[in-house]
Enzyme design. Structure first.
Site, mmCIF file in Angstrom:
data_model
loop_
_atom_site.group_PDB
_atom_site.id
_atom_site.type_symbol
_atom_site.label_atom_id
_atom_site.label_comp_id
_atom_site.label_asym_id
_atom_site.label_seq_id
_atom_site.Cartn_x
_atom_site.Cartn_y
_atom_site.Cartn_z
ATOM 1 C CE1 TYR A 36 1.023 -0.139 4.448
ATOM 2 C CE2 TYR A 36 -0.050 1.998 4.309
ATOM 3 C CZ TYR A 36 0.754 1.108 4.984
ATOM 4 O OH TYR A 36 1.315 1.465 6.184
ATOM 5 N NE ARG A 55 6.894 4.061 0.402
ATOM 6 C CZ ARG A 55 6.622 4.891 1.403
ATOM 7 N NH1 ARG A 55 7.562 5.175 2.299
ATOM 8 N NH2 ARG A 55 5.436 5.442 1.529
ATOM 9 C CG HIS A 106 0.628 -20.686 3.365
ATOM 10 N ND1 HIS A 106 -0.419 -21.493 3.733
ATOM 11 C CD2 HIS A 106 0.936 -19.941 4.441
ATOM 12 C CE1 HIS A 106 -0.723 -21.245 4.989
ATOM 13 N NE2 HIS A 106 0.082 -20.304 5.455
ATOM 14 C CE LYS A 153 3.144 3.277 3.105
ATOM 15 N NZ LYS A 153 3.245 3.417 4.559
ATOM 16 C CD GLU A 186 9.679 1.796 10.546
ATOM 17 O OE1 GLU A 186 9.496 2.729 9.753
ATOM 18 O OE2 GLU A 186 9.423 0.606 10.260
HETATM 19 N N1 PDD Z 1 2.692 5.340 7.563
HETATM 20 N N2 PDD Z 1 7.337 3.932 9.005
HETATM 21 C C1 PDD Z 1 6.164 3.260 9.041
HETATM 22 C C2 PDD Z 1 6.115 1.933 9.716
HETATM 23 C C3 PDD Z 1 5.017 3.815 8.429
HETATM 24 O O1 PDD Z 1 3.851 3.135 8.442
HETATM 25 C C4 PDD Z 1 5.120 5.089 7.813
HETATM 26 C C5 PDD Z 1 3.940 5.737 7.142
HETATM 27 C C6 PDD Z 1 6.359 5.744 7.818
HETATM 28 C C7 PDD Z 1 6.551 7.073 7.125
HETATM 29 O O2 PDD Z 1 6.568 6.911 5.719
HETATM 30 P P1 PDD Z 1 6.077 8.075 4.734
HETATM 31 O O3 PDD Z 1 6.857 9.278 5.080
HETATM 32 O O4 PDD Z 1 6.390 7.551 3.387
HETATM 33 O O5 PDD Z 1 4.592 8.256 4.980
HETATM 34 C C8 PDD Z 1 7.446 5.128 8.407
HETATM 35 C C9 PDD Z 1 1.551 5.654 6.727
HETATM 36 C C10 PDD Z 1 1.306 7.107 6.542
HETATM 37 C C11 PDD Z 1 0.335 4.852 7.168
HETATM 38 O O6 PDD Z 1 0.516 3.666 7.349
HETATM 39 O O7 PDD Z 1 -0.764 5.396 7.284
#
Ligand code: PDD
Length: 288
Positions: A36, A55, A106, A153, A186
């Site tokens: 996503y 990405r 799976h 992601k 993070e």
């Molecule tokens: N979240 N790390 C994680 C685990 C995240 O889920 C996100 C973003 C980030 C920051 O990434 P970016 O700057 O590309 O948004 C870092 C999104 C916004 C969400 O899951 O809603």
């Protein structure tokens, strides 16, 4: 924003979000088998669209989902969803799962069509860098218990959800994670920056964290304005003693962390480096 006329895109069609349906045999539903993106926009202008699309392609390649949809079409979907929602402060959510198959196994099915879903949702208004407008956050720390492919992601977000909820149950806004060596990775849904002895530091990219687009924009903008940023290890101890800590994400931009595990960070207020970073980000985020 959650009115029933809100529009969604699903597999080539636009329809009210409340009417969008997928099969319960969709592998996104059964296995969290998908990728996503969340792309922020203000007044109809998307931030970092090209980087978000790249990405997403990287994630799809990493898990072997093949799609024929072009970036141009994704751009058109985003534009149409934003227009339908009135072009305010909006995030566009894109979700591509491997698709639905009538057997639950799976291994990847041979013949399967990916499910492509998107909708727009309200996000907070853009920050200015003015300290009075800062949305300060209080966080806890916790050992990172997720998997070792956090650079993808993936829609498999249970690990992140449980970490976020851990903080929330203690009345906190986020949970910052550290690995078995005590190194910050993070937060559950954001990247982390720290100011240590006048150095802006953020953990280097590897498989333990998402390569955040906001993180990348912040680094690029600061460097282009001669403010150095170092990608290096940050320990949990360093974080607790930092002059400033920030969280970055597409929907939250750059947020100052004012306490960690109940202890104030720096002066307990947004710091001067945050002010600089947020002001430059507000001015230049559309340029990249
Ligand atoms: N979240 N790390 C994680 C685990 C995240 O889920 C996100 C973003 C980030 C920051 O990434 P970016 O700057 O590309 O948004 C870092 C999104 C916004 C969400 O899951 O809603």
């Amino acid at each position: 924003m959650s009115d029933i006329s809100q529009m969604a895109y699903l597999n080539g069609q636009y329809l009210p979000l409340s009417e969008a349906r997928i099969s319960p045999m969709d592998r996104g539903f059964l296995f969290g088998d998908g990728i996503y993106e969340v792309i922020p926009s203000y007044g109809g202008r998307l931030v970092g669209m090209r980087a978000h699309m790249q990405r997403m392609r990287n994630g799809l390649d990493a898990i072997g989902i093949r799609v024929t949809i072009e970036d141009q079409e994704m751009q058109e979907i985003a534009t149409r969803l934003l227009q339908a929602s009135g072009n305010g402060n909006l995030g566009v959510y894109f979700h591509i799962s491997r698709g639905a198959d009538l057997t639950r196994m799976h291994g990847f099915p041979e013949q399967i069509t990916p499910t492509i879903f998107a909708f727009a949702f309200a996000i907070p208004e853009a920050g200015t860098g003015h300290p009075d407008s800062a949305k300060c956050v209080n966080v806890v720390t916790c050992e990172d218990m997720r998997w070792r492919r956090c650079h993808i992601k993936s829609t498999s977000l249970l690990g992140n959800v449980l970490h976020f909820q851990h903080g929330r149950e203690q009345g906190q806004d986020e949970t910052i994670l550290y690995n078995q060596h005590g190194h910050i990775t993070e937060a559950s849904a954001c990247n982390v920056f720290a100011v240590l002895d006048n150095r802006i530091v953020t953990p280097a990219l590897d498989n333990q964290l998402l390569p955040g687009i906001t993180r990348q924009l912040v680094i690029s903008i600061l460097r282009d304005f001669d403010v150095p940023v170092v990608e290096d290890t940050v320990t949990r101890q360093q974080l607790r003693e930092a002059d400033e800590v920030w969280l970055t994400s597409s929907s939250k931009e750059i947020r100052p962390v004012v306490s960690i595990d109940g202890q104030p960070i720096g002066s307990g207020k947004p710091g001067r480096y945050w002010h600089k970073a947020m002001t430059l980000y507000a001015q230049h985020k559309f340029d990249y």
